[in-house]
Enzyme design. Sequence first.
Site, mmCIF file in Angstrom:
data_model
loop_
_atom_site.group_PDB
_atom_site.id
_atom_site.type_symbol
_atom_site.label_atom_id
_atom_site.label_comp_id
_atom_site.label_asym_id
_atom_site.label_seq_id
_atom_site.Cartn_x
_atom_site.Cartn_y
_atom_site.Cartn_z
ATOM 1 N N TRP A 136 4.926 -4.931 0.518
ATOM 2 C CA TRP A 136 4.080 -6.132 0.524
ATOM 3 C C TRP A 136 4.570 -7.183 1.520
ATOM 4 O O TRP A 136 3.827 -8.087 1.875
ATOM 5 C CB TRP A 136 4.065 -6.773 -0.863
ATOM 6 C CG TRP A 136 5.444 -6.950 -1.438
ATOM 7 C CD1 TRP A 136 6.081 -6.114 -2.331
ATOM 8 C CD2 TRP A 136 6.392 -7.982 -1.136
ATOM 9 N NE1 TRP A 136 7.353 -6.564 -2.581
ATOM 10 C CE2 TRP A 136 7.571 -7.707 -1.875
ATOM 11 C CE3 TRP A 136 6.368 -9.111 -0.320
ATOM 12 C CZ2 TRP A 136 8.700 -8.518 -1.816
ATOM 13 C CZ3 TRP A 136 7.500 -9.918 -0.253
ATOM 14 C CH2 TRP A 136 8.649 -9.628 -0.995
ATOM 15 N N ASN A 137 5.813 -7.081 1.995
ATOM 16 C CA ASN A 137 6.360 -8.231 2.740
ATOM 17 C C ASN A 137 5.862 -8.337 4.165
ATOM 18 O O ASN A 137 5.831 -9.412 4.738
ATOM 19 C CB ASN A 137 7.885 -8.229 2.671
ATOM 20 C CG ASN A 137 8.486 -6.982 3.283
ATOM 21 O OD1 ASN A 137 7.812 -5.993 3.499
ATOM 22 N ND2 ASN A 137 9.777 -7.040 3.580
ATOM 23 N N GLU A 159 12.657 3.627 5.634
ATOM 24 C CA GLU A 159 13.144 2.308 6.037
ATOM 25 C C GLU A 159 13.396 1.551 4.743
ATOM 26 O O GLU A 159 12.445 1.106 4.093
ATOM 27 C CB GLU A 159 12.093 1.595 6.886
ATOM 28 C CG GLU A 159 11.865 2.220 8.247
ATOM 29 C CD GLU A 159 13.042 2.008 9.185
ATOM 30 O OE1 GLU A 159 13.049 2.607 10.256
ATOM 31 O OE2 GLU A 159 13.954 1.222 8.841
ATOM 32 N N LEU A 160 14.646 1.443 4.332
ATOM 33 C CA LEU A 160 14.948 1.005 2.970
ATOM 34 C C LEU A 160 15.613 -0.369 2.947
ATOM 35 O O LEU A 160 15.463 -1.165 3.872
ATOM 36 C CB LEU A 160 15.814 2.074 2.301
ATOM 37 C CG LEU A 160 15.216 3.498 2.325
ATOM 38 C CD1 LEU A 160 16.159 4.497 1.685
ATOM 39 C CD2 LEU A 160 13.849 3.525 1.658
ATOM 40 N N PRO A 219 -0.885 1.286 0.532
ATOM 41 C CA PRO A 219 -0.226 -0.013 0.701
ATOM 42 C C PRO A 219 0.288 -0.533 -0.637
ATOM 43 O O PRO A 219 -0.111 -0.025 -1.695
ATOM 44 C CB PRO A 219 -1.340 -0.898 1.253
ATOM 45 C CG PRO A 219 -2.598 -0.302 0.707
ATOM 46 C CD PRO A 219 -2.352 1.173 0.626
ATOM 47 N N ALA A 220 1.145 -1.535 -0.609
ATOM 48 C CA ALA A 220 1.625 -2.156 -1.838
ATOM 49 C C ALA A 220 0.437 -2.742 -2.597
ATOM 50 O O ALA A 220 -0.503 -3.269 -1.988
ATOM 51 C CB ALA A 220 2.634 -3.252 -1.509
ATOM 52 N N SER A 221 0.468 -2.653 -3.913
ATOM 53 C CA SER A 221 -0.676 -3.110 -4.709
ATOM 54 C C SER A 221 -0.860 -4.633 -4.616
ATOM 55 O O SER A 221 -1.955 -5.132 -4.842
ATOM 56 C CB SER A 221 -0.499 -2.699 -6.170
ATOM 57 O OG SER A 221 0.777 -3.084 -6.640
ATOM 58 N N SER A 261 12.137 -0.264 -1.101
ATOM 59 C CA SER A 261 13.483 -0.334 -1.667
ATOM 60 C C SER A 261 14.209 1.002 -1.596
ATOM 61 O O SER A 261 13.583 2.077 -1.601
ATOM 62 C CB SER A 261 13.392 -0.772 -3.131
ATOM 63 O OG SER A 261 12.679 0.211 -3.851
HETATM 64 N N1 NDP Z 1 13.865 -1.196 5.796
HETATM 65 C C1 NDP Z 1 12.738 -1.886 5.899
HETATM 66 O O1 NDP Z 1 12.117 -1.980 6.981
HETATM 67 C C2 NDP Z 1 12.176 -2.583 4.681
HETATM 68 C C3 NDP Z 1 12.767 -2.496 3.418
HETATM 69 N N2 NDP Z 1 12.204 -3.156 2.330
HETATM 70 C C4 NDP Z 1 12.907 -3.159 1.033
HETATM 71 O O2 NDP Z 1 11.960 -3.032 -0.076
HETATM 72 C C5 NDP Z 1 12.363 -3.892 -1.143
HETATM 73 C C6 NDP Z 1 11.301 -4.919 -1.419
HETATM 74 O O3 NDP Z 1 10.052 -4.428 -1.226
HETATM 75 P P1 NDP Z 1 9.241 -3.806 -2.456
HETATM 76 O O4 NDP Z 1 7.826 -3.713 -2.072
HETATM 77 O O5 NDP Z 1 9.565 -4.531 -3.733
HETATM 78 O O6 NDP Z 1 9.822 -2.354 -2.579
HETATM 79 P P2 NDP Z 1 9.307 -1.188 -3.531
HETATM 80 O O7 NDP Z 1 10.153 -0.071 -3.109
HETATM 81 O O8 NDP Z 1 9.231 -1.520 -4.963
HETATM 82 O O9 NDP Z 1 7.758 -0.911 -3.100
HETATM 83 C C7 NDP Z 1 7.470 -0.442 -1.831
HETATM 84 C C8 NDP Z 1 6.248 0.448 -1.920
HETATM 85 O O10 NDP Z 1 6.567 1.588 -2.699
HETATM 86 C C9 NDP Z 1 5.613 1.751 -3.754
HETATM 87 N N3 NDP Z 1 6.274 2.372 -4.886
HETATM 88 C C10 NDP Z 1 6.969 1.783 -5.875
HETATM 89 N N4 NDP Z 1 7.458 2.711 -6.733
HETATM 90 C C11 NDP Z 1 7.033 3.924 -6.261
HETATM 91 C C12 NDP Z 1 7.190 5.286 -6.694
HETATM 92 N N5 NDP Z 1 7.893 5.614 -7.787
HETATM 93 N N6 NDP Z 1 6.628 6.271 -5.960
HETATM 94 C C13 NDP Z 1 5.912 5.971 -4.852
HETATM 95 N N7 NDP Z 1 5.717 4.716 -4.388
HETATM 96 C C14 NDP Z 1 6.279 3.705 -5.097
HETATM 97 C C15 NDP Z 1 5.104 0.355 -4.013
HETATM 98 O O11 NDP Z 1 3.847 0.420 -4.652
HETATM 99 P P3 NDP Z 1 3.424 -0.765 -5.688
HETATM 100 O O12 NDP Z 1 3.015 -1.864 -4.850
HETATM 101 O O13 NDP Z 1 2.314 -0.196 -6.455
HETATM 102 O O14 NDP Z 1 4.617 -1.066 -6.534
HETATM 103 C C16 NDP Z 1 5.026 -0.204 -2.594
HETATM 104 O O15 NDP Z 1 3.851 0.253 -1.958
HETATM 105 C C17 NDP Z 1 13.632 -4.531 -0.685
HETATM 106 O O16 NDP Z 1 14.727 -3.737 -1.069
HETATM 107 C C18 NDP Z 1 13.530 -4.507 0.839
HETATM 108 O O17 NDP Z 1 14.749 -4.560 1.507
HETATM 109 C C19 NDP Z 1 11.038 -3.840 2.414
HETATM 110 C C20 NDP Z 1 10.421 -3.929 3.662
HETATM 111 C C21 NDP Z 1 10.961 -3.357 4.871
HETATM 112 O O1 LIG Z 2 11.633 -6.362 6.451
HETATM 113 C C1 LIG Z 2 10.683 -5.740 6.900
HETATM 114 O O2 LIG Z 2 9.788 -5.290 6.232
HETATM 115 C C2 LIG Z 2 10.549 -5.546 8.362
HETATM 116 O O3 LIG Z 2 11.261 -4.429 8.784
HETATM 117 C C3 LIG Z 2 10.988 -6.800 9.013
HETATM 118 S S1 LIG Z 2 10.819 -6.850 10.703
HETATM 119 O O4 LIG Z 2 10.491 -5.531 11.251
HETATM 120 O O5 LIG Z 2 9.748 -7.842 10.985
HETATM 121 O O6 LIG Z 2 12.122 -7.309 11.137
#
Ligand code: NDP
Ligand SMILES: O=C(O)[C@H](O)CS(=O)(=O)O
Length: 492
Positions: free
Chosen positions: A165-166, A265-266, A190-192, A244
């Site tokens: 969602w971010n 990408e976690l 996409p995120a809900s 995550s």
């Molecule tokens: N490395 C990177 O580029 C990024 C990393 N992040 C990390 O993600 C976290 C925050 O974002 P957040 O959205 O809360 O992360 P989540 O991992 O909770 O959700 C990310 C996506 O995964 C979906 N999801 C959740 N649980 C499951 C499952 N069991 N199986 C399949 N899909 C699932 C979510 O759907 P739903 O919306 O329905 O929950 C959402 O679309 C932080 O740790 C952040 O660092 C975030 C952005 C970028």
């Molecule tokens: O945090 C995220 O979701 C992105 O990877 C951030 S960035 O690509 O804009 O740095």
Amino acid sequence: MAIAASLLARLKDTSLAVESGFIAGRPVASAATGRTFEVTNPSTGEVLATLPDLNRAEAAAAIDAAQEAQKDWAARTGKDRATILRRLFDLMVANADDLAAILTAEMGKPLAEAKGEVLYGASYVEWFGEEAKRVYGDTIPGHQPDKRIIVVKQPVGVVAAITPWNFPNAMLARKLAPALAAGCAMVAKPASETPLSALALAVLAERAGLPAGLFSVLPSTDSVSVGREFCENPKIRKLTFTGSTNVGKILMRQGADQVLKLGLELGGNAPFIVFDDADLDAAVEGAIVSKYRNNGQTCVCANRLYVQAGVYDAFAQKLAERVGQIKVGDGFEAGALAGPLISDKALAKVEEHIADATAKGAQVLTGGRRDQRGGLYFEPTVLTGATATMKVAREETFGPVAPLFRFETVSEVVAMANNTEFGLASYLYSRDVSKIFRVAEALEYGMVGINTGLISTEVAPFGGIKQSGLGREGSKYGIEDYLEIKYLCLSV
Ligand SMILES: NC(=O)C1=CN([C@@H]2O[C@H](COP(=O)(O)OP(=O)(O)OC[C@H]3O[C@@H](n4cnc5c(N)ncnc54)[C@H](OP(=O)(O)O)[C@@H]3O)[C@@H](O)[C@H]2O)C=CC1
Ligand SMILES: O=C(O)[C@H](O)CS(=O)(=O)O
């Protein structure tokens, strides 16, 4: 059900606000189960849209359509694919204001930041539109006189994407662009909290000339079931996920039976290191952009700020002064630099981290509590006296909190910075070139910002090591994860 009038009033092209799923080039107004879910504005709580809550059945149908469409797409030339990607880039730029308004409404970030995200997402479409023409192979001198060896690269096939969602526009564009450029098809969930940005992208992709079925978007709250379909359906050849680390591990386990190719990408836990010889004003500005961009809800945000003893107090004071100037407000409010957090859960985590830190001896230099506006608003915060025992040192806060840690020596700070299971982004400020290289090479991270707090660009490989993920997005490397290498051995 109808898109909120408050959102429609902000759009030049109201057809970009879609209240349906998007499968095989067609809007899907209702789910087979009849279930729906609401998308709300995190700043006001207003319901923006009511969407069909699609699930595994619709995901399977989208995958079938993707498999069919991908065959013809892969057979087209890279130049042909590049033309359509260029059109999509031009449409994203031409509609950037509308895409930004949709993004701010559903995610909360300030409008200027949302527009920046849209243009950043578009930059990946532009970049991979160019890369589409440059998927080169090799010829290798034969191992026997009658052998001729050729290496070709082919698209992996149907790709599933799950996005957070971010950055609801850019995180999807960063996956869709290389996939299409390579000749793949994509089914995205996409995120809900933020499906509208993805649906708007699907509308523009169709206008750009993408064949029906090549790109589907599944709005759903049933991410577990849709995720399982993505991991277990043999027609899926790659799953790309941003979110995550915990969910990334679930997907790895679920995909193991298929030996599913993954792009992950976690989470992150970025150290931000300020040495005595740093340009302090530059370091403060770098900390502001790295820590408070997207209200700290960014995986590459500075999560731990390590400041060498000789400049600790001066840096802390300067940073607190600048942080105190960050205007909190609704994303559509002029001058707002920090919008609401995404959810009650996110707000609770920020409060938990601050309470834990202060209970263990940290002091609040500025901020530290909910903003007077109430709701999901929180004051941008600086903590001093942070130590390794605190949650802010071990966990990703994902909010506007900057904990300052004091250190004495280079070896001490490198050890502290590396003492985490994450390895995504890291930052250092110094004017000593020898120290810069020694520390940058010693940091166990996929990315190092040196005298800058903003490192994200389409031209560079974005990604992490350790539990921050697998693979890279963007740059000349980013398309490789959507290709398979095939070796032809010809006997002449
Ligand atoms: N490395 C990177 O580029 C990024 C990393 N992040 C990390 O993600 C976290 C925050 O974002 P957040 O959205 O809360 O992360 P989540 O991992 O909770 O959700 C990310 C996506 O995964 C979906 N999801 C959740 N649980 C499951 C499952 N069991 N199986 C399949 N899909 C699932 C979510 O759907 P739903 O919306 O329905 O929950 C959402 O679309 C932080 O740790 C952040 O660092 C975030 C952005 C970028
Ligand atoms: O945090 C995220 O979701 C992105 O990877 C951030 S960035 O690509 O804009 O740095």
